[in-house]
Structure formats: structure tokens, C-alpha cells
Write a protein that holds these residues in place. Structure first.
Motif, PDB file in Angstrom:
ATOM      1  N   GLN A  49       9.483 -16.131  -7.053  1.00 42.79           N
ATOM      2  CA  GLN A  49       8.592 -15.671  -5.977  1.00 42.79           C
ATOM      3  C   GLN A  49       7.197 -16.267  -6.150  1.00 42.79           C
ATOM      4  O   GLN A  49       6.583 -16.725  -5.182  1.00 42.79           O
ATOM      5  N   ALA A  72       9.414  -1.271  11.441  1.00 43.39           N
ATOM      6  CA  ALA A  72      10.585  -1.136  10.571  1.00 43.39           C
ATOM      7  C   ALA A  72      11.023  -2.470   9.970  1.00 43.39           C
ATOM      8  O   ALA A  72      11.684  -2.505   8.931  1.00 43.39           O
ATOM      9  N   ASN A  73      10.626  -3.577  10.612  1.00 45.84           N
ATOM     10  CA  ASN A  73      10.977  -4.903  10.104  1.00 45.84           C
ATOM     11  C   ASN A  73       9.893  -5.508   9.223  1.00 45.84           C
ATOM     12  O   ASN A  73      10.008  -6.666   8.814  1.00 45.84           O
ATOM     13  N   GLY A  74       8.838  -4.772   8.965  1.00 42.76           N
ATOM     14  CA  GLY A  74       7.735  -5.329   8.175  1.00 42.76           C
ATOM     15  C   GLY A  74       6.835  -6.231   8.998  1.00 42.76           C
ATOM     16  O   GLY A  74       6.043  -6.986   8.459  1.00 42.76           O
ATOM     17  N   GLU A  75       6.976  -6.126  10.309  1.00 39.82           N
ATOM     18  CA  GLU A  75       6.131  -6.924  11.190  1.00 39.82           C
ATOM     19  C   GLU A  75       5.174  -5.986  11.929  1.00 39.82           C
ATOM     20  O   GLU A  75       5.152  -4.787  11.671  1.00 39.82           O
ATOM     21  N   ALA A  91      11.814  -8.552   3.900  1.00 40.10           N
ATOM     22  CA  ALA A  91      10.434  -8.627   4.377  1.00 40.10           C
ATOM     23  C   ALA A  91       9.444  -9.035   3.292  1.00 40.10           C
ATOM     24  O   ALA A  91       8.325  -9.436   3.615  1.00 40.10           O
ATOM     25  N   CYS A  92       9.812  -8.920   2.013  1.00 36.84           N
ATOM     26  CA  CYS A  92       8.756  -9.018   0.992  1.00 36.84           C
ATOM     27  C   CYS A  92       8.899 -10.152  -0.006  1.00 36.84           C
ATOM     28  O   CYS A  92       7.938 -10.472  -0.708  1.00 36.84           O
ATOM     29  N   ARG A 105       6.117  -1.609  -1.202  1.00 36.46           N
ATOM     30  CA  ARG A 105       7.193  -2.544  -0.828  1.00 36.46           C
ATOM     31  C   ARG A 105       8.455  -1.808  -0.383  1.00 36.46           C
ATOM     32  O   ARG A 105       9.130  -2.232   0.537  1.00 36.46           O
ATOM     33  N   SER A 106       8.766  -0.722  -1.050  1.00 43.16           N
ATOM     34  CA  SER A 106      10.038  -0.056  -0.760  1.00 43.16           C
ATOM     35  C   SER A 106       9.989   0.797   0.500  1.00 43.16           C
ATOM     36  O   SER A 106      11.027   1.125   1.054  1.00 43.16           O
ATOM     37  N   PHE A 163      11.857   4.190   8.653  1.00 39.74           N
ATOM     38  CA  PHE A 163      12.249   3.152   9.610  1.00 39.74           C
ATOM     39  C   PHE A 163      12.633   3.772  10.956  1.00 39.74           C
ATOM     40  O   PHE A 163      12.504   3.130  11.997  1.00 39.74           O
ATOM     41  N   THR A 204       5.077  -8.715   6.247  1.00 34.69           N
ATOM     42  CA  THR A 204       5.763  -9.988   6.008  1.00 34.69           C
ATOM     43  C   THR A 204       4.776 -11.105   5.706  1.00 34.69           C
ATOM     44  O   THR A 204       5.147 -12.121   5.128  1.00 34.69           O
ATOM     45  N   TYR A 248       2.987  -9.509   1.871  1.00 38.11           N
ATOM     46  CA  TYR A 248       3.921  -9.188   0.771  1.00 38.11           C
ATOM     47  C   TYR A 248       4.213 -10.396  -0.146  1.00 38.11           C
ATOM     48  O   TYR A 248       4.140 -10.284  -1.367  1.00 38.11           O
ATOM     49  N   PRO A 249       4.589 -11.561   0.427  1.00 37.12           N
ATOM     50  CA  PRO A 249       5.013 -12.650  -0.471  1.00 37.12           C
ATOM     51  C   PRO A 249       3.878 -13.263  -1.274  1.00 37.12           C
ATOM     52  O   PRO A 249       4.131 -13.916  -2.292  1.00 37.12           O
ATOM     53  N   ARG A 289      12.538 -12.592   7.014  1.00 40.12           N
ATOM     54  CA  ARG A 289      11.197 -12.659   7.613  1.00 40.12           C
ATOM     55  C   ARG A 289      10.125 -13.079   6.615  1.00 40.12           C
ATOM     56  O   ARG A 289       9.055 -13.539   6.998  1.00 40.12           O
ATOM     57  N   VAL A 333       7.066  -3.571 -10.602  1.00 42.74           N
ATOM     58  CA  VAL A 333       7.671  -4.310  -9.498  1.00 42.74           C
ATOM     59  C   VAL A 333       7.236  -5.783  -9.560  1.00 42.74           C
ATOM     60  O   VAL A 333       6.119  -6.094  -9.959  1.00 42.74           O
ATOM     61  N   PHE A 392      13.237  -6.957  -7.199  1.00 38.07           N
ATOM     62  CA  PHE A 392      13.393  -6.748  -5.757  1.00 38.07           C
ATOM     63  C   PHE A 392      12.319  -5.780  -5.286  1.00 38.07           C
ATOM     64  O   PHE A 392      11.638  -5.148  -6.106  1.00 38.07           O
ATOM     65  N   GLY A 393      12.176  -5.701  -3.956  1.00 41.33           N
ATOM     66  CA  GLY A 393      11.177  -4.787  -3.390  1.00 41.33           C
ATOM     67  C   GLY A 393      11.729  -4.067  -2.182  1.00 41.33           C
ATOM     68  O   GLY A 393      12.365  -3.022  -2.291  1.00 41.33           O
ATOM     69  N   ARG A 406      13.771   1.430  -8.660  1.00 44.26           N
ATOM     70  CA  ARG A 406      12.916   0.270  -8.927  1.00 44.26           C
ATOM     71  C   ARG A 406      12.415  -0.299  -7.600  1.00 44.26           C
ATOM     72  O   ARG A 406      12.905   0.040  -6.537  1.00 44.26           O
ATOM     73  N   GLY A 407      11.437  -1.194  -7.717  1.00 43.67           N
ATOM     74  CA  GLY A 407      11.033  -1.987  -6.562  1.00 43.67           C
ATOM     75  C   GLY A 407      10.044  -1.343  -5.618  1.00 43.67           C
ATOM     76  O   GLY A 407       9.827  -1.845  -4.519  1.00 43.67           O
TER      77      GLY A 407
END
Lengths: 464, 106
Positions: free
Chosen positions: B97, A165-168, B45-46, A112-113, A139, A216, A219-220, B65, A46, B39-40, A80-81
């Protein structure tokens, strides 16, 4: 170890006729287990340009085998992911009183998924995917980002969920039944905001959970501005295990930024444990005294100057584990590049016993020999043999964080390394003949993450 | 249905042209074309799927987000929830990213 007098409840709980999936006691796990021959290790694509799903790898760790140190099987996920990250067994020693259960299914979440995979390891060398719980099903319970998986004593499975469910925020806990169906939320929503790892001691009706951040946020990648804005955790939550409520919250303060892995001592009588604060590079000892839980900073890793860095490099304590005999604590300084071994026979006063340098910003890039492939990344996820004599680790933390701190890992992939441990003398020695190279995986270089043994291990087994 | 021409540009110089409907995300279109972008979460969100828009107009079908305001102003978009509103050029690949967040302390 024990500092609690046995109660009437503990006295009636005995394991004379153990038929279930585990060992009667931690000492029985040491005495009765065979040396590990296979390791299950998360393998990841990923976040890279490799167009392939993440996989469960089966690594041959039997020195007598012709395929020693090789990945002998890969179970590719259907999608994937995922970012396969942490995983756990459907049953462990806490369920050893339930005859029909087997320690046979691995529960493998995609961080992540938000997808959860169930893998049947009946054939240990050729595991098969049995079922998949899709993200939309999670979710529906307003949860996402599954992390730690623990079996719980009645045969069910508990998973920490780091986001809504929103990653928050808030996160919570999801419960699966023994048919791998969602039972529902384990906790009343809103008991906690942030979540990460957890460990329970049923004999003391207690669970301790830790805090990373909202998905959120983490993750990034790691953004210092988020730390300054208070978006990362620094608290422990002490739960009433039977009721599923938070009874006490402990703020670790500035020395306890991003408390991650939670490990109780293995003895079901123990009321001591440890948690590693990743960003502030500390280990906290938590314990019960006078009816309250306390946490004290017992190990500081000092930041170090590096010629290429404007600021001192923190150790970034990520994974830690406790040997099955509760004598030693091991942890990795992912950025510095050392794995440390502490004597914890006095739990409030850990004593550094030994350390090994391998990779990282200060360790040897070629610790297993000048001709061997370069180690990119530092000691990260750890696993110890049940007898406490072999310590293994991988080097990847989290794909987006790897890309920030060790960008070359995306090109080179991870390695799995091993040290021989002498518990009697409190020493470790790197095994220079052991290196599993995830860089030469068939689809391209892969990251390697958490490690588990088929017969239970030092970071998954709990005793009731 | 309005369809737009999307040019995907990788850092190694590879480029691909695909047609994307206005009610389709860029990532869905790349998956339909076997282009294998990262992708994730698939929900914004990610940021694993981040791309950088250099020409054109994309709209996010729900709030992105995982993006901070300054990142959106720099042209970063989450391709798992981004739909085209014009022909676009988008820089893609895993390194986008990684470029989005400054490495701390160094």
C-alpha cells in the motif's frame, strides 16, 4: 469572552443546580476539576503487518503513581482493520442539565472499517466494550467513515461521516440515541459534499463543519494529483443547529486547503472560533458579524527548505485546541516538528507566545534526552489539561499518510509527549521526564492518536 | 467449484501457498489460513489490503474505488474484493500500500 448581548433565551438558561455529567461553565471546569490522572489514547495497528486489532489504551499520567507514563490497560477491539482515530463521550457539559446522564461511555469509531464501538469506562482503569455497531448498519444510511463524535444537549450523539456507503461523496451526519442505537441521519442528504470535523454553539443555534475529502481519496494516501484535481476540501459550512441545514458556505480559497479541526471558543456566549487548514498551513479565525459568518486567515506557517526535499516542506497544521479559559490556541506543525502556543485574547490577531520543537523534519529527534528513544513523526493530536498547565501530544496522523511522510513510524511506533505550560507568562517547557512509548506495545510498535480525559477536555466539551 | 493455487510473497522473502475458490476473495482465504494480511474497509475503498499481482489473473467483484487506473495497470489489486481466475503470484504486506503512492515533494 463575549461579544453578544445576552438574550431572553440565554438569561433563562442557568446551571445553579447542576447534577449532570459536566461542569456548569468553562471556568467551573477549571476550578472544580482535579488534575488528570489517566488518559485514554487511541492505539493502532491497522495498515501494518502486526496481526492484531487496534486498541484503546489507558495511560497513567499521575506523577505520583508507580506506573507513571506507562500504558496500564489496553482494550482490544473485537476486529482488526478499524483505524481508530477520533472518539468522544456520550455526554459532556452541554448535557449537564440532564440528571440521569453520565459521562461514562466512549464512542470509538473505526475510520476505515466504519464500525462504531461503545466502551464503558465505569471502571476508569479497566474499561470494557459494551456494544458494537457494525459497518453494514451504517451503510444502510448510505454513510461510511465515521470521524468526529460529539454528544448533543438532549443526550444523543452526533457523528460526522465522511463518505457514502461506497466511500465516495457526499458525506453527512449520523445520530445515535442514548441507548447507542442508530437514530438515523441528522442532516438531509446532500446538504454538503465533503465532511470532516464539526463544533456547535447551541446558544447561537450554529454549527460549523469542515472538509477533508472523499474516503476513497484520502484513505490510500496523499496524492498531489488529487489536490490538482480539486478533490480536497477548502470550505466551511455554517449550519442552522436546530434545523440541520446549511445556511452559509465559506470558501477559504487557496490559503484554506484541507480545513480540518474546528474549535469554537469554550464560552457559550462566544461567536469566535478557529480552523486549521492542513495543506496550506494556515489558521483561520471565523466569527459572526452583522448576521453573517466570516473567516479570515490569521496565521501563516511558512514552508521551509530541507536538503532532502525537492520542494519546500509545508508545516502541515493538523490538530489545534483552545485552552479552557479561551486565552491560548495551540497547534502542531506535523511535518516541521513544532507545537505552537498563541495568545488569542484578541481573537482576530493571534500573537505567537511560545513554541517547542520535538521530532518532525526540523525538530530534535531526541528532545527528551540523548539516551531516550528517537521521536519519529511530529506533534499531532493535542490535549490540554483543564487548568491549562499541561499540554500532551502524540505523533501519528493517519496510517497511510504516516507511511508516506514518516515511514519509520511503522517500525518505531509513536510517542506521547508533554509540555508544562505557564499560562500567566505564556510559555511552555518540554517535560523531559515524560515519554510514553507506544513502540514497545505487546504485539509490536503501535501508532498513537487522539487523547481524552475521563472528566472532559478542551476538545470535546461544549456548553449549552 | 474451481480452486486456484495462490502464492503469497512478502518482501522479507516469506512465501505461503493457499488454495482460493473462485467465489472467495484472496483476503477471506488468507484470514481462514491465519495469515494476517493487512486490511481496512473490506469494500475496496481504502487500499489497506493492496497487493501486487505478478503472475496470473484476479478479478475484482466490485469496482476497486481506491485504485487509480495507472495503479491497476501496474498490477495493484485490492485483496478484500479480488477473486482468482487462475493460479497467481501476489506480492503482499503493508509495504505494498505504501508503495502505491509517490511521496509528494521529496
Amino acid at each position: 469572552m463575549s461579544d453578544i448581548e445576552p438574550t431572553a433565551d440565554t438569561e433563562v438558561h442557568h446551571h445553579a443546580q447542576t447534577e449532570g455529567p459536566g461542569y456548569a461553565t468553562p471556568q467551573a471546569a477549571i476550578e472544580e476539576s482535579d488534575p488528570e490522572r489517566l488518559a485514554y489514547v487511541m492505539g493502532l495497528y491497522v495498515g501494518t503487518d502486526v496481526d492484531a486489532p487496534d486498541f484503546l489504551s489507558v495511560v497513567d499520567v499521575d506523577p505520583e503513581s508507580e506506573t507513571y507514563t506507562e500504558v496500564i490497560d489496553r482494550v482490544e477491539m473485537p476486529n482488526r482493520g478499524d483505524e481508530l482515530h477520533h472518539f468522544g463521550w456520550n455526554a459532556c457539559s452541554s448535557s449537564c442539565h440532564i440528571d440521569e446522564l453520565e459521562r461514562r461511555h466512549l464512542i470509538i469509531p473505526g475510520q476505515r472499517s466504519s464500525r462504531i464501538h461503545v466502551v464503558d469506562t465505569k471502571n476508569r482503569r479497566d474499561p470494557q466494550i459494551e456494544t458494537v455497531i457494525e459497518p453494514e448498519e451504517l451503510f444502510e444510511y448510505d454513510l461510511s467513515a465515521p470521524h468526529t463524535v460529539h454528544c448533543i444537549p438532549d443526550g444523543e450523539i452526533l457523528i460526522s461521516m465522511l463518505g457514502d456507503a461506497n466511500g465516495e461523496l457526499p458525506g453527512g451526519f449520523l445520530e445515535l440515541n442514548d441507548d447507542f442505537e442508530i437514530e438515523g441521519r441528522w442532516d438531509p442528504p446532500g446538504e454538503i459534499e465533503m465532511n470532516y470535523d464539526f463544533w456547535y454553539q447551541p446558544r447561537h443555534n450554529v454549527m460549523v463543519s469542515s472538509e477533508w475529502a472523499a474516503p476513497t481519496t484520502y484513505y490510500p494516501g496523499f496524492d498531489l494529483e488529487d489536490v490538482e484535481n480539486g478533490m480536497y476540501g477548502q470550505r466551511l459550512h455554517v449550519w442552522d443547529w436546530a434545523e440541520g441545514n446549511v445556511e452559509q458556505t465559506i470558501d477559504l480559497g487557496e490559503d484554506g486547503l484541507i480545513p480540518l479541526e474546528v474549535r469554537f471558543l469554550h464560552s457559550p456566549e462566544a461567536t469566535h472560533g478557529y480552523v486549521g487548514a492542513a495543506l496550506s498551513s494556515n489558521i483561520f479565525h471565523f466569527f459572526e458579524a452583522d448576521g453573517e459568518w466570516h473567516a479570515e486567515n490569521v496565521i501563516d506557517v511558512e514552508s521551509r527548505e530541507h536538503e532532502d526535499w525537492e520542494m519546500d516542506v509545508p508545516g502541515l497544521v493538523t490538530d489545534l485546541l483552545i485552552s479552557m479559559d479561551d486565552r491560548y490556541l495551540f497547534f502542531g506543525n506535523w511535518l516541521h516538528g513544532d507545537v505552537r502556543m498563541y495568545d488569542i485574547s484578541d481573537p482576530a490577531n493571534p500573537r505567537l507566545a511560545d513554541r517547542i520543537w520535538a521530532g518532525g523534519y526540523f525538530g530534535d529527534s531526541h528532545p527528551t534526552g540523548a539516551d531516550d528513544r528517537e521521536v519519529v513523526g511530529g506533534p499531532q493530536m493535542l490535549q490540554l489539561s483543564l487548568d491549562g498547565e499541561r499540554l500532551y501530544w502524540t505523533t501519528s496522523l493517519f496510517s497511510s499518510w504516516d507511511n508516506q511522510f514518516y515511514p519509520k513510524e511503522a517500525e518505531k511506533g509513536s510517542v506521547m509527549l508533554k509540555a508544562d505550560v505557564n499560562p500567566r507568562n505564556g510559555t511552555m517547557e518540554l517535560d523531559e521526564d515524560f515519554l510514553v512509548d507506544f513502540g514497545d506495545s505487546p504485539h509490536g510498535p503501535a501508532r498513537a492518536h487522539e487523547i481524552r480525559w475521563p472528566d472532559g477536555d478542551c476538545t470535546s466539551d461544549v456548553w449549552q | 467449484m474451481t480452486t486456484h493455487d495462490i502464492v503469497l510473497e512478502w518482501q522479507d522473502g516469506q512465501t505461503e501457498h493457499i488454495s482460493v475458490d473462485e467465489d472467495e476473495t484472496v483476503l477471506e482465504a488468507t484470514r481462514a489460513n491465519d495469515l494476517g494480511l493487512p486490511f481496512g474497509c473490506l469494500t475496496g475503498a481504502c487500499a489497506t489490503c493492496a497487493g501486487r499481482l505478478t503472475v496470473g489473473d484476479l478479478t475484482h467483484q466490485r469496482p476497486p474505488r481506491a485504485l487509480k487506473d495507472y495503479q491497476q495497470q501496474q498490477g495493484y489489486a485490492l485483496l478484500c474484493i479480488a477473486e482468482p481466475r487462475s493460479d497467481c503470484h501476489i506480492e503482499v504486506g503493508a509495504r505494498i500500500q505504501a508503495e502505491m503512492i509517490v511521496t509528494p515533494w521529496k
